[in-house]
Design a protein around this motif. Structure first.
Motif, PDB file in Angstrom:
ATOM      1  N   PRO A 104       0.376 -40.906  -3.610  1.00  0.00           N
ATOM      2  CA  PRO A 104      -0.282 -42.159  -3.226  1.00  0.00           C
ATOM      3  C   PRO A 104      -1.532 -42.416  -4.057  1.00  0.00           C
ATOM      4  O   PRO A 104      -2.350 -41.525  -4.286  1.00  0.00           O
ATOM      5  N   VAL A 105      -1.675 -43.658  -4.504  1.00  0.00           N
ATOM      6  CA  VAL A 105      -2.851 -44.101  -5.249  1.00  0.00           C
ATOM      7  C   VAL A 105      -3.289 -45.432  -4.647  1.00  0.00           C
ATOM      8  O   VAL A 105      -2.556 -46.417  -4.714  1.00  0.00           O
ATOM      9  N   GLY A 106      -4.442 -45.441  -4.038  1.00  0.00           N
ATOM     10  CA  GLY A 106      -4.925 -46.675  -3.424  1.00  0.00           C
ATOM     11  C   GLY A 106      -4.087 -47.142  -2.252  1.00  0.00           C
ATOM     12  O   GLY A 106      -3.944 -48.347  -2.035  1.00  0.00           O
ATOM     13  N   GLY A 107      -3.487 -46.207  -1.510  1.00  0.00           N
ATOM     14  CA  GLY A 107      -2.678 -46.562  -0.354  1.00  0.00           C
ATOM     15  C   GLY A 107      -1.220 -46.834  -0.660  1.00  0.00           C
ATOM     16  O   GLY A 107      -0.427 -47.006   0.267  1.00  0.00           O
TER      17      GLY A 107
ATOM     18  N   HIS B 291       3.425 -49.080  -7.247  1.00  0.00           N
ATOM     19  CA  HIS B 291       2.607 -49.730  -8.270  1.00  0.00           C
ATOM     20  C   HIS B 291       3.454 -50.087  -9.482  1.00  0.00           C
ATOM     21  O   HIS B 291       3.300 -51.177 -10.064  1.00  0.00           O
ATOM     22  N   ALA B 292       4.354 -49.182  -9.866  1.00  0.00           N
ATOM     23  CA  ALA B 292       5.217 -49.447 -11.021  1.00  0.00           C
ATOM     24  C   ALA B 292       6.160 -50.610 -10.749  1.00  0.00           C
ATOM     25  O   ALA B 292       6.393 -51.465 -11.618  1.00  0.00           O
ATOM     26  N   ILE B 293       6.715 -50.681  -9.558  1.00  0.00           N
ATOM     27  CA  ILE B 293       7.654 -51.763  -9.225  1.00  0.00           C
ATOM     28  C   ILE B 293       6.934 -53.106  -9.196  1.00  0.00           C
ATOM     29  O   ILE B 293       7.466 -54.120  -9.689  1.00  0.00           O
ATOM     30  N   ILE B 294       5.738 -53.149  -8.642  1.00  0.00           N
ATOM     31  CA  ILE B 294       4.989 -54.407  -8.609  1.00  0.00           C
ATOM     32  C   ILE B 294       4.682 -54.879 -10.031  1.00  0.00           C
ATOM     33  O   ILE B 294       4.833 -56.059 -10.364  1.00  0.00           O
ATOM     34  N   ALA B 295       4.260 -53.950 -10.895  1.00  0.00           N
ATOM     35  CA  ALA B 295       4.003 -54.320 -12.289  1.00  0.00           C
ATOM     36  C   ALA B 295       5.292 -54.737 -12.988  1.00  0.00           C
ATOM     37  O   ALA B 295       5.293 -55.665 -13.808  1.00  0.00           O
ATOM     38  N   GLY B 296       6.396 -54.048 -12.679  1.00  0.00           N
ATOM     39  CA  GLY B 296       7.668 -54.407 -13.293  1.00  0.00           C
ATOM     40  C   GLY B 296       8.134 -55.795 -12.878  1.00  0.00           C
ATOM     41  O   GLY B 296       8.675 -56.546 -13.703  1.00  0.00           O
TER      42      GLY B 296
ATOM     43  N   VAL C   1       5.337 -45.856 -19.950  1.00  0.00           N
ATOM     44  CA  VAL C   1       4.270 -46.308 -19.054  1.00  0.00           C
ATOM     45  C   VAL C   1       3.949 -45.214 -18.041  1.00  0.00           C
ATOM     46  O   VAL C   1       4.837 -44.750 -17.317  1.00  0.00           O
ATOM     47  N   THR C   2       2.708 -44.797 -18.010  1.00  0.00           N
ATOM     48  CA  THR C   2       2.216 -43.854 -17.001  1.00  0.00           C
ATOM     49  C   THR C   2       0.949 -44.419 -16.379  1.00  0.00           C
ATOM     50  O   THR C   2       0.290 -45.291 -16.953  1.00  0.00           O
ATOM     51  N   GLN C   3       0.621 -43.898 -15.216  1.00  0.00           N
ATOM     52  CA  GLN C   3      -0.574 -44.339 -14.498  1.00  0.00           C
ATOM     53  C   GLN C   3      -1.612 -43.230 -14.563  1.00  0.00           C
ATOM     54  O   GLN C   3      -1.365 -42.112 -14.128  1.00  0.00           O
TER      55      GLN C   3
ATOM     56  N   PRO D 257      -4.975 -47.212 -15.487  1.00  0.00           N
ATOM     57  CA  PRO D 257      -5.064 -47.048 -14.028  1.00  0.00           C
ATOM     58  C   PRO D 257      -4.070 -47.955 -13.310  1.00  0.00           C
ATOM     59  O   PRO D 257      -3.647 -48.991 -13.831  1.00  0.00           O
ATOM     60  N   SER D 258      -3.714 -47.568 -12.107  1.00  0.00           N
ATOM     61  CA  SER D 258      -2.718 -48.323 -11.337  1.00  0.00           C
ATOM     62  C   SER D 258      -3.172 -49.746 -11.045  1.00  0.00           C
ATOM     63  O   SER D 258      -2.354 -50.668 -11.000  1.00  0.00           O
TER      64      SER D 258
END
Length: 437
Positions: free
Chosen positions: A247-250, A256-261, A364-366, A416-417
């Motif tokens: 978890p990062v930021g909840g 996070h990756a799916i939202i960016a995708g 892509v990495t966070q 960062p995420s």
């Protein structure tokens, strides 16, 4: 179901010692103690008669059509008055299943001649599906001596989707260069390979695109303009292994990756490209062939919502080999993943090299906040120093892996995420501008 409240039980029980004292003092007065019990029962019956009649209850529960990860929603319970002319207070709680925050008891007031609306919060913790089975309603009489309970069947399954609300406006900024003056059709020009037109050279333009033959003919410098190419295949490959569950930021790294995708998918579909998805860990979980058109965006959203969380180690050799075999033409492959140890990184680099021979790959990495925080934190004891040294070794190994990937022609994006969406779209636009696909 109707039952007495704790207040009614205490009032009734309070008369038992008094009745015993009266009987002990004078057995002839026993009817007085009996009359006390009858009086309490009459008051309880009167309270039940003055309460909201269960036969008038026509409550309706409406859960949301869909939920978004990291967002709050609610199941709305509506209780109409149906001719009841007195105020009443209702309490409701939802019986629900799934990875969701615990249900809460929420109260609502029924105004005379109006209706009561109760919003029961629904806060999902992960993507997938949650089930709202039923709603329990509870209300009391004016004296709070009786309590009514009713069950409202719902039996609804609600999909928990990646949160893309608020991203559409950001994505549209890339296509509204004339938004101040109104919307108009415009040709998107860039540094592609399709010739568009000749224009007079002005300072600031790339001198490599000067057409010397036509410049000599027109007695002035002219340069070529190219049209940005379309119909490229963009495949978003998501690593669903255990490293993406941190978890990062909840939210998990995978979310996070799916939202960016999905942000990138919106921009790509607007630009005329085809977008597909691919999910893998220990084995291939999903493959969706690239599709075109904005009408396909809900399909991409549903496909990413079906990517489950898996506590397994990712097999990059199998996953990337299968992806390479399924792609029949050159594509832009965006791999959302993470790594920790150098052994996994060696297998990753070897598999990525095979994919990069045919396709353009963006790795892509966070950027992990845990490692960086351990390095930057002021040590208070020896264990803090040891943790900082180990974290620094991991960060140095990560930078070495990125350097090796870039030497293979793979573009790396380690951010960062919170800024992943913007950085990914900017990298995609840069790739399109340079015609690298």
């Amino acid at each position: 179901m109707i039952k007495p409240t704790l207040r009614a039980v205490l009032i009734f029980a309070a008369g038992i010692p008094l009745a015993l004292m009266i009987v002990i003092y004078d057995p002839v007065l026993w009817p007085l103690s009996f009359n006390y019990g009858i009086l309490v029962l009459i008051v309880i019956a009167s309270d039940a008669a003055l309460a909201f009649p269960p036969r008038l209850l026509r409550a309706k529960a409406v859960p949301p059509d869909r939920l978004y990860i990291g967002d709050r929603s609610a199941t709305v319970v509506t209780v109409p008055a149906n001719g009841f002319r007195r105020a009443a207070r209702f309490e409701a709680i939802a019986e629900q299943r799934g990875d969701i925050e615990p249900a809460q008891v929420v109260a609502g007031a029924l105004a005379p001649g109006g209706e009561a609306r109760i919003a029961l919060p629904l806060v999902p913790r992960r993507r997938g599906r949650v089930h709202v089975d039923q709603i329990w309603l509870r209300w009391r009489g004016p004296l709070s001596l009786v309590e009514f309970n009713r069950r409202i069947a719902v039996n609804r399954a609600v999909d928990v989707l990646p949160n893309v609300r608020g991203l559409h406006g950001t994505a549209l900024q890339f296509f509204t260069q004339e938004a101040i003056h109104g919307i108009k059709t415009q040709t998107q020009k860039g540094e592609g390979t399709e010739f568009e037109a000749l224009r007079e050279y002005t300072p600031g333009l790339d001198s490599r695109f000067i057409d010397w033959k036509h410049s000599a003919r027109h007695n002035k410098l002219v340069c070529k303009e190219f049209r940005t190419e379309r119909n490229h295949h963009v495949v978003m490959a998501f690593d669903t292994g255990y490293l993406m569950l941190e978890p990062v930021g909840g939210l998990a790294r995978l979310d996070h990756a799916i939202i960016a995708g999905l942000q990138l998918a919106w921009v790509s579909l607007q630009g005329g490209d085809l977008v597909g998805t691919y999910g893998f860990d220990a084995r291939v979980r999903q493959y969706m062939t690239p599709v075109r058109g904005m009408s396909s965006f809900p399909r991409l959203q549903r496909a990413t919502a079906e990517l489950d969380y898996h506590h397994q180690e990712t097999n990059f050799t199998l996953g990337l080999a299968e992806l390479n075999a399924r792609l029949k033409r050159r594509a832009l492959v965006i791999l959302f993943t993470d790594f920790v140890d150098t052994i996994t990184a060696e297998l990753l680099i070897e598999s990525m090299q095979r994919v990069a021979n045919r396709h353009l790959v963006v790795f892509v990495t966070q950027r992990g906040s845990v490692l960086q925080n351990a390095v930057d934190a002021s040590p208070r004891q020896f264990t803090d120093v040891a943790q900082a040294v180990i974290a620094q070794d991991f960060l140095r190994e990560r930078s070495i892996v990125f350097e090796r990937l870039e030497r293979l022609g793979i573009q790396c994006l380690d951010v960062p995420s919170t800024s992943l969406s913007v950085a990914l779209v900017n990298r995609y636009l840069m790739i399109k501008e340079r015609g690298l696909i």
